[in-house]
Scaffold this motif. Structure first.
Motif, PDB file in Angstrom:
ATOM      1  N   MET A   1     -49.296 -21.686  18.588  1.00 28.26           N
ATOM      2  CA  MET A   1     -49.164 -20.311  18.399  1.00 28.26           C
ATOM      3  C   MET A   1     -47.495 -20.087  17.810  1.00 28.26           C
ATOM      4  O   MET A   1     -47.338 -19.446  16.888  1.00 28.26           O
ATOM      5  N   MET A   2     -46.882 -21.015  18.435  1.00 25.94           N
ATOM      6  CA  MET A   2     -45.324 -20.774  17.991  1.00 25.94           C
ATOM      7  C   MET A   2     -45.184 -21.141  16.328  1.00 25.94           C
ATOM      8  O   MET A   2     -44.513 -20.489  15.710  1.00 25.94           O
ATOM      9  N   VAL A   3     -45.963 -21.991  15.998  1.00 22.32           N
ATOM     10  CA  VAL A   3     -45.880 -22.531  14.514  1.00 22.32           C
ATOM     11  C   VAL A   3     -46.337 -21.366  13.783  1.00 22.32           C
ATOM     12  O   VAL A   3     -45.847 -21.025  12.638  1.00 22.32           O
ATOM     13  N   HIS A   4     -47.244 -20.775  14.207  1.00 25.61           N
ATOM     14  CA  HIS A   4     -48.064 -19.631  13.352  1.00 25.61           C
ATOM     15  C   HIS A   4     -46.954 -18.563  13.202  1.00 25.61           C
ATOM     16  O   HIS A   4     -46.760 -17.791  12.384  1.00 25.61           O
ATOM     17  N   ILE A   5     -46.380 -18.092  14.588  1.00 27.90           N
ATOM     18  CA  ILE A   5     -45.238 -16.935  14.410  1.00 27.90           C
ATOM     19  C   ILE A   5     -44.213 -17.573  13.418  1.00 27.90           C
ATOM     20  O   ILE A   5     -43.757 -16.458  12.488  1.00 27.90           O
ATOM     21  N   PHE A   6     -43.672 -18.678  13.482  1.00 33.31           N
ATOM     22  CA  PHE A   6     -42.519 -18.912  12.756  1.00 33.31           C
ATOM     23  C   PHE A   6     -42.961 -18.962  11.288  1.00 33.31           C
ATOM     24  O   PHE A   6     -42.294 -18.681  10.343  1.00 33.31           O
ATOM     25  N   LYS A   7     -44.185 -19.526  10.876  1.00 37.99           N
ATOM     26  CA  LYS A   7     -44.604 -19.537   9.405  1.00 37.99           C
ATOM     27  C   LYS A   7     -44.510 -18.246   8.878  1.00 37.99           C
ATOM     28  O   LYS A   7     -44.035 -18.008   7.805  1.00 37.99           O
ATOM     29  N   GLU A   8     -45.124 -17.386   9.813  1.00 39.61           N
ATOM     30  CA  GLU A   8     -44.761 -15.777   9.220  1.00 39.61           C
ATOM     31  C   GLU A   8     -43.576 -15.366   9.095  1.00 39.61           C
ATOM     32  O   GLU A   8     -43.082 -14.793   7.812  1.00 39.61           O
ATOM     33  N   ILE A   9     -42.472 -15.653  10.092  1.00 38.35           N
ATOM     34  CA  ILE A   9     -41.151 -15.485   9.777  1.00 38.35           C
ATOM     35  C   ILE A   9     -40.685 -15.771   8.492  1.00 38.35           C
ATOM     36  O   ILE A   9     -39.913 -15.283   7.841  1.00 38.35           O
ATOM     37  N   PHE A  10     -41.299 -17.124   8.312  1.00 42.42           N
ATOM     38  CA  PHE A  10     -40.672 -17.872   7.017  1.00 42.42           C
ATOM     39  C   PHE A  10     -40.856 -17.275   5.625  1.00 42.42           C
ATOM     40  O   PHE A  10     -40.257 -17.096   4.741  1.00 42.42           O
ATOM     41  N   LYS A  11     -42.243 -16.711   5.646  1.00 44.66           N
ATOM     42  CA  LYS A  11     -42.747 -16.205   4.562  1.00 44.66           C
ATOM     43  C   LYS A  11     -42.183 -14.773   4.294  1.00 44.66           C
ATOM     44  O   LYS A  11     -41.771 -14.676   3.169  1.00 44.66           O
TER      45      LYS A  11
END
Length: 94
Positions: free
Chosen positions: A70-80
């Motif tokens: 879940m955390m990785v998903h959120i941060f990947k979106e922030i990075f995008k």
């Protein structure tokens, strides 16, 4: 759970949402500054090595209950969003 408990919990979530918004805006200002520096140095906006380093560090300190997935998903979106912002800002300066 009583309605009062539900209201209190929702109020706490609302407060955290405001804090998150402030932190995300603060992060966005830094992302913009990084983009300017990358332009000066002729660097690409997307740095997969740096992204992976950040993700691994966050996984190490994640104590839950949010899963690493879940955390990785959120941060990947922030990075995008961050990369898109840097690219958009770079195009505006051209």
């Amino acid at each position: 759970m009583t309605n009062m408990n539900l209201k209190q919990l929702r109020d706490q979530i609302d407060e955290i949402n405001v804090q998150l918004l402030h932190l995300l805006n603060q992060r966005t200002q830094l992302v913009e500054a990084v983009g300017v520096e990358k332009d000066k140095q002729g660097l690409k906006k997307y740095d997969p090595v740096r992204e992976e380093q950040i993700i691994e560090k966050l996984k190490q300190i994640n104590e839950g209950p949010m899963t690493d997935e879940m955390m990785v998903h959120i941060f990947k979106e922030i990075f995008k969003v961050s990369v898109k912002l840097q690219e958009d800002n770079s195009q505006q300066q051209d």
